[in-house]
Design an enzyme around this catalytic site. Structure first.
Site: not given
Length: 211
Positions: A151, A186
């Site tokens: 991430d 995401d």
């Protein structure tokens, strides 16, 4: 939207997602932060669990390794299911907006499953302060099905603000918005789900030739 266009959309999202993850993984030390704007930062973290870093071992009497394996296998089946949903949607000529939403969800799910399945086998460990992680080394940080999801996108629109004193319970406490760090995959999943929620009636409308 036909199958070819759907696959092109999936491939584009997948490429952007993987290129950004591989770049950050091999050019950032763990938790390294680069401020692009005051409201947008690149922050390298890795997520070995589900959403918000949740682990199955937090709820079940199993080890972190077992929980990670179960989660990865579940994601694999979920990706296969979503892939079939996309194929079925396109073949049946269902609304274009539904095809786009499902393609976004499929691309995002596939992007994160690549991390979970292969990254532990491909990359060395990322650490605070270095050295930088490298690919295809003898000492990888994990094994097949035990990779961590990379991430890096952080949008701290509000940082260390204080709730007004008159608000019950929260008054005087600090808060930040938006705290989670996420990735392109995401974003694709969230956008696809958002489309289904906002344009629900249009996305699931019956074809005109169906009684």
């Amino acid at each position: 939207m036909n199958l070819k266009k759907s696959l092109v959309l999936v491939v584009i999202i997948l490429l952007v997602d993987q290129v950004s993850k591989i770049y950050v993984k091999t050019h950032f030390t763990y938790n390294e932060t680069v401020e692009v704007f005051s409201w947008f930062k690149l922050v390298f973290i890795e997520n070995s669990g589900a959403a918000w870093g949740t682990k199955l071992s937090d709820f079940l009497p199993i080890s972190d390794e077992s929980g990670k394996l179960i989660l990865t296998v579940f994601r694999l089946f979920a990706v296969l299911g979503i892939g079939y949903w996309l194929y079925d949607t396109v073949v049946k000529g269902l609304p274009k907006i539904l095809s786009i939403a499902v393609a976004l969800i499929f691309a995002g799910a596939l992007g994160n499953i690549i991390d979970s399945v292969f990254y532990g086998l491909i990359f060395s460990e990322s650490t605070y302060g270095g050295p930088l992680a490298t690919a295809f080394v003898d000492q990888s940080y994990g094994s097949l099905f035990h990779g961590k999801v990379v991430d890096m996108l952080h949008f701290p629109f509000i940082e260390n603000a204080v709730w007004p004193a008159w608000i019950p319970v929260l008054g005087g406490k600090t808060f930040s918005f938006f705290e989670p760090v996420f990735n392109i995959a995401d974003m694709a999943i969230s956008t696809g789900v958002g489309i289904l929620l906002v344009f629900n009636k249009k996305a699931f409308a019956r074809p005109e030739n169906e009684n």
